[in-house]
Scaffold this active site. Structure first.
Site, PDB file in Angstrom:
ATOM      1  CG  MET A 145      -2.014  -1.016   1.180  1.00  0.00           C
ATOM      2  SD  MET A 145      -3.226  -0.656  -0.102  1.00  0.00           S
ATOM      3  CE  MET A 145      -4.385  -1.987   0.165  1.00  0.00           C
ATOM      4  CB  CYS A 146       0.626   4.347  -1.948  1.00  0.00           C
ATOM      5  SG  CYS A 146       0.553   3.411  -3.502  1.00  0.00           S
ATOM      6  NE  ARG A 147       1.041   3.867   3.907  1.00  0.00           N
ATOM      7  CZ  ARG A 147       0.055   3.421   4.672  1.00  0.00           C
ATOM      8  NH1 ARG A 147       0.117   3.551   5.984  1.00  0.00           N
ATOM      9  NH2 ARG A 147      -1.010   2.861   4.135  1.00  0.00           N
TER      10      ARG A 147
END
Length: 243
Positions: free
Chosen positions: A1-3
């Site tokens: 997952m991205c941030r």
């Protein structure tokens, strides 16, 4: 997952959000604590607003920690509103065109999550875009398609209605759709979380920062006051908003 990390308020150096906090976005690119993957190394990007209506945009395929220019850029550039993103890819190859944020005219957008059945609906979503938005597509991600579909559904006029219409077009599949995003028109910063089943990817809103501004972040940047934003409700932060 991205941030994701984003800010709205009095003008500050980008480093105040992206680099300097104990759990800054740069730190989260290697040591995320609230994601399936601790490392987000498939590119990064920043969209920021200054005098022009159209945001500045800097994106690259390097991991954020490997770009020697990033800390210098963040130290020298000041902005009243900006969005930054580090990517862990799920759909689309690692290329500059697939790095977030995406921008179109005055709007900027970044996303964490995925549409697992994207391959089955991509052609339909693309066909539904008006010509000017179809031509604007540069990459191959589900994230950019969400952004363009939001614009096609009236993001300029009513973000909540545009989001509802976009979720309806995306529909559901055998695996849950998860969308956490931040987006802005240069005057207001918006945050949103959604999951068709289960829990949406994280996004927190800060309390008032020491300069009166506010921020969104996938994970709290420091030990200050942060609250998870509610699912399925668009939260807005204005440049001059103090409460």
């Amino acid at each position: 997952m991205c941030r994701i990390a984003a800010y709205a308020g009095p003008s500050i150096p980008l480093e105040n959000i992206i680099v300097r906090p104990k759990h800054s976005l740069l730190e989260q690119s290697q040591h995320a604590t609230e994601a399936k993957l601790a490392v987000n190394g498939d590119g990064f990007g920043i969209a920021w607003y200054d005098r022009d209506e159209t945001p500045g945009l800097y994106r690259d395929v390097l991991p954020a920690w490997a770009d020697g220019n990033l800390t210098s850029l963040c130290r020298m550039v000041r902005s009243r509103l900006f969005i930054a993103h580090v990517r862990a890819s799920t759909v689309g190859e690692t290329s500059r065109q697939n790095c977030h944020p995406f921008s179109y005219r005055r709007w900027s957008f970044c996303h964490n999550g995925q549409i697992p059945h994207f391959a089955a609906i991509e052609r339909k979503l693309e066909a539904d875009l008006p010509d000017h938005l179809y031509s604007a597509r540069q990459g191959s991600t589900d994230s950019e398609m969400i952004f363009l579909t939001l614009l096609a559904n009236g993001l300029d006029d009513d973000p909540e209605r545009a989001m509802a219409a976009t979720l309806a077009k995306i529909g559901s599949g055998p695996d849950p759709v998860k969308i956490t995003c931040t987006f802005s028109d240069g005057a207001t910063l918006y945050g949103f979380r959604h999951a068709s089943r289960g829990t949406a990817p994280t996004l927190y809103a800060s309390g008032s920062l020491d300069n009166g501004g506010k921020a969104f972040a996938s994970e709290p940047l420091d030990g200050g006051s942060w609250a998870a934003i509610p699912a399925n409700k668009i939260i807005s932060l204005g440049i001059n908003q103090t409460a």
